[in-house]
Scaffold this active site. Structure first.
Site, PDB file in Angstrom:
ATOM      1  N   PHE A 137       0.849  -1.191   0.000  1.00 10.91           N
ATOM      2  CA  PHE A 137       0.000   0.000   0.000  1.00 10.91           C
ATOM      3  C   PHE A 137       0.880   1.234   0.000  1.00 10.91           C
ATOM      4  O   PHE A 137       1.724   1.407   0.885  1.00 10.91           O
ATOM      5  CB  PHE A 137      -0.958   0.041   1.207  1.00 10.91           C
ATOM      6  CG  PHE A 137      -1.895   1.217   1.114  1.00 10.91           C
ATOM      7  CD1 PHE A 137      -2.995   1.184   0.267  1.00 10.91           C
ATOM      8  CD2 PHE A 137      -1.645   2.386   1.820  1.00 10.91           C
ATOM      9  CE1 PHE A 137      -3.832   2.289   0.136  1.00 10.91           C
ATOM     10  CE2 PHE A 137      -2.483   3.495   1.700  1.00 10.91           C
ATOM     11  CZ  PHE A 137      -3.582   3.436   0.858  1.00 10.91           C
ATOM     12  N   ASP A 147       9.154   2.812   2.321  1.00 10.00           N
ATOM     13  CA  ASP A 147       7.939   3.552   2.667  1.00 10.00           C
ATOM     14  C   ASP A 147       7.702   3.344   4.160  1.00 10.00           C
ATOM     15  O   ASP A 147       7.229   2.294   4.593  1.00 10.00           O
ATOM     16  CB  ASP A 147       6.763   3.022   1.832  1.00 10.00           C
ATOM     17  CG  ASP A 147       5.439   3.704   2.192  1.00 10.00           C
ATOM     18  OD1 ASP A 147       5.339   4.284   3.292  1.00 10.00           O
ATOM     19  OD2 ASP A 147       4.495   3.617   1.381  1.00 10.00           O
ATOM     20  N   LYS A 200       1.792  10.117   8.209  1.00  4.16           N
ATOM     21  CA  LYS A 200       1.017   9.655   9.366  1.00  4.16           C
ATOM     22  C   LYS A 200       1.414  10.292  10.713  1.00  4.16           C
ATOM     23  O   LYS A 200       0.973  11.382  11.005  1.00  4.16           O
ATOM     24  CB  LYS A 200       1.039   8.126   9.416  1.00  4.16           C
ATOM     25  CG  LYS A 200       0.237   7.528   8.236  1.00  4.16           C
ATOM     26  CD  LYS A 200      -0.362   6.184   8.525  1.00  4.16           C
ATOM     27  CE  LYS A 200      -1.489   5.857   7.562  1.00  4.16           C
ATOM     28  NZ  LYS A 200      -1.086   5.189   6.336  1.00  4.16           N
TER      29      LYS A 200
HETATM   30  C1  LIG Z   1      -1.186   5.441   4.896  1.00  9.07           C
HETATM   31  C2  LIG Z   1      -0.088   4.996   3.993  1.00  9.07           C
HETATM   32  C3  LIG Z   1       0.183   5.648   2.775  1.00  9.07           C
HETATM   33  C4  LIG Z   1      -0.688   6.768   2.239  1.00  9.07           C
HETATM   34  O1  LIG Z   1      -0.732   7.877   3.058  1.00  9.07           O
HETATM   35  P1  LIG Z   1      -1.847   9.017   2.780  1.00  9.07           P
HETATM   36  O2  LIG Z   1      -1.487  10.084   3.763  1.00  9.07           O
HETATM   37  O3  LIG Z   1      -3.173   8.401   3.041  1.00  9.07           O
HETATM   38  O4  LIG Z   1      -1.714   9.450   1.377  1.00  9.07           O
HETATM   39  C5  LIG Z   1       1.261   5.214   2.033  1.00  9.07           C
HETATM   40  N1  LIG Z   1       2.026   4.190   2.435  1.00  9.07           N
HETATM   41  C6  LIG Z   1       1.798   3.536   3.599  1.00  9.07           C
HETATM   42  C7  LIG Z   1       2.697   2.411   4.001  1.00  9.07           C
HETATM   43  C8  LIG Z   1       0.728   3.894   4.399  1.00  9.07           C
HETATM   44  O5  LIG Z   1       0.471   3.222   5.527  1.00  9.07           O
END
Ligand SMILES: *Cc1c(COP(=O)(O)O)cnc(C)c1O
Length: 393
Positions: free
Chosen positions: A132, A219, A248
């Site tokens: 994700f 990420d 986040k």
């Molecule tokens: C939440 C998340 C995203 C996306 O972040 P947004 O602020 O919703 O765009 C990308 N990568 C990871 C691993 C995430 O948990």
């Protein structure tokens, strides 16, 4: 419970029928005054808990002085936060934006430009199954969920997907495709179901990226900022990524994202290559600085490690004899309980019992409590979640 004016909001979310009016630490109160213990923390965002006084004070003070000036000018708070994050992560420089997806967009653009600069016209980035990375066009392409992609084609070119956790699949791609410029990977998959790769996975990816002159992009949007028991999850492995993305928990709820780069990756972007109107504004960066300060002062990485162990022991003991529980796993305060069947309805059942939990990947109960949660609150979560599972199975 209050009614939500649904008709003027696009129905992109399956919202639960509850509205929260205020919070304190790991506790939320709905508009009726009912109390909930929060084991989701706004999806790993409010790591310092709700209404954290230091963050609130920093935001208020900054808002009364200066909220926004644009990146046409120097921004002290942005420089200070960039320096703090680079020092903590062993990185060289930072680009600030407003969300996780945007942080990954920056990383993807760095990777592509890195390739173009060395003569690769159609650069390709290796991404993982069940990954994700966000919902913008580039990041939804990188995301490994066909449901998130359905109907939005044509997706972007320049991505190839391999099995998460299998370094040799990456090795094979690198050996056969000379256009590969980067490997984009979550150190622990969050939305993918709290998937924890073996300890040698990131080190092996590091080796491969060095061998083929590719960028290793981690990420850390969900795993970063002490969530897994280190400031950043890659720090469990002894390697350094070339690029790392954050969002986040970085602002404890204030929207802010960051893309950090190191070495050869740090000199890819030049004047005019990227930008954001809001990115890194004085207010968001002030919140980020307050978050870093509290995390450091209260040694929340260590706390995440200790409480994470406590949760795992509690769940493993309490669920040992419960048939239908496939696995209890976790890294710090990123905890997954995988059942043998889908269990989305547990979220509603939890809500009724006054506890907020999340279910991802169909059958994984995911817990991401604030890092400041007390041991007593941890006990309450453990007991309630075990009861929920027992009643469900
Ligand atoms: C939440 C998340 C995203 C996306 O972040 P947004 O602020 O919703 O765009 C990308 N990568 C990871 C691993 C995430 O948990």
């Amino acid at each position: 419970m209050t009614t939500i004016i649904k008709e003027t909001l696009m129905p992109t979310y399956a919202r639960l029928p509850v509205t929260f009016a205020r919070g304190q630490g790991a506790v939320l109160f709905d508009t009726e005054g009912k109390e909930y213990l929060d084991a989701v923390a706004g999806v790993a965002v409010c790591s310092l808990g709700h209404a954290r006084p230091e963050v609130a004070a920093a935001i208020c003070e900054q808002a009364q002085r200066l909220i926004h000036t644009s990146n046409l000018y120097q921004i002290e708070n942005q420089q200070a936060l960039g320096a703090r994050l680079c020092a903590l992560a062993g990185m060289d420089n930072a680009f600030f934006c407003n969300s996780g997806a945007e942080a990954n967009e920056a990383a993807i653009k760095i990777a592509r430009l890195y390739g173009h600069n060395k003569g690769i016209e159609c650069p390709v980035i290796i991404v993982m199954s069940n990954a994700f990375h966000g919902r913008t066009m580039a990041t939804v392409t990188a995301t490994g969920n066909p449901k998130a992609q359905a109907g939005f084609g044509p997706l972007l070119a320049g991505f190839v997907r391999v099995q998460y956790g299998e370094a040799e699949a990456v090795a094979q791609q690198l050996a056969t495709d000379p256009n590969i410029v980067a490997v984009l990977v979550e150190p622990v998959q969050g939305e993918g179901g709290v998937q924890i790769p073996s300890a040698d996975y990131l080190p092996r990816l590091r080796e491969l990226c060095d061998q083929y002159d590719c960028l290793l992009i981690t990420d850390e949007i969900q795993t970063g900022m002490c969530r897994t028991g280190k400031w950043f999850a890659f720090q469990h492995t002894g390697i350094q990524p070339d690029v790392m993305t954050l969002a986040k928990a970085l602002g404890n709820g204030m929207p802010i994202g960051a893309c950090l780069a190191r070495g050869k990756a740090a000199s890819v972007f030049g004047y005019g290559n990227h930008g954001s109107t809001f990115g890194g504004n004085p207010l968001a960066c002030r919140a980020g600085l307050a978050v870093v300060e509290v995390m450091e002062q209260e040694q929340l990485a260590q706390r995440a490690t200790e409480l994470g162990e406590y949760f795992l022991t509690g769940f493993r003991t309490g669920l040992a004899e419960v048939a239908g529980v496939k696995e209890v796993r976790g890294k710090g305060l990123m905890i997954g309980i995988q059942l043998e069947r889908d269990c989305g309805e547990l979220v509603k059942q939890g809500l009724a019992k006054g506890i907020l939990i999340n279910v991802t990947a169909g059958n994984v109960i995911r817990l991401l409590p604030p890092l400041v949660i007390t041991q007593q609150q941890a006990d309450q979560i453990i007991t309630t979640v075990i009861d929920l599972i027992r009643d469900f199975l």
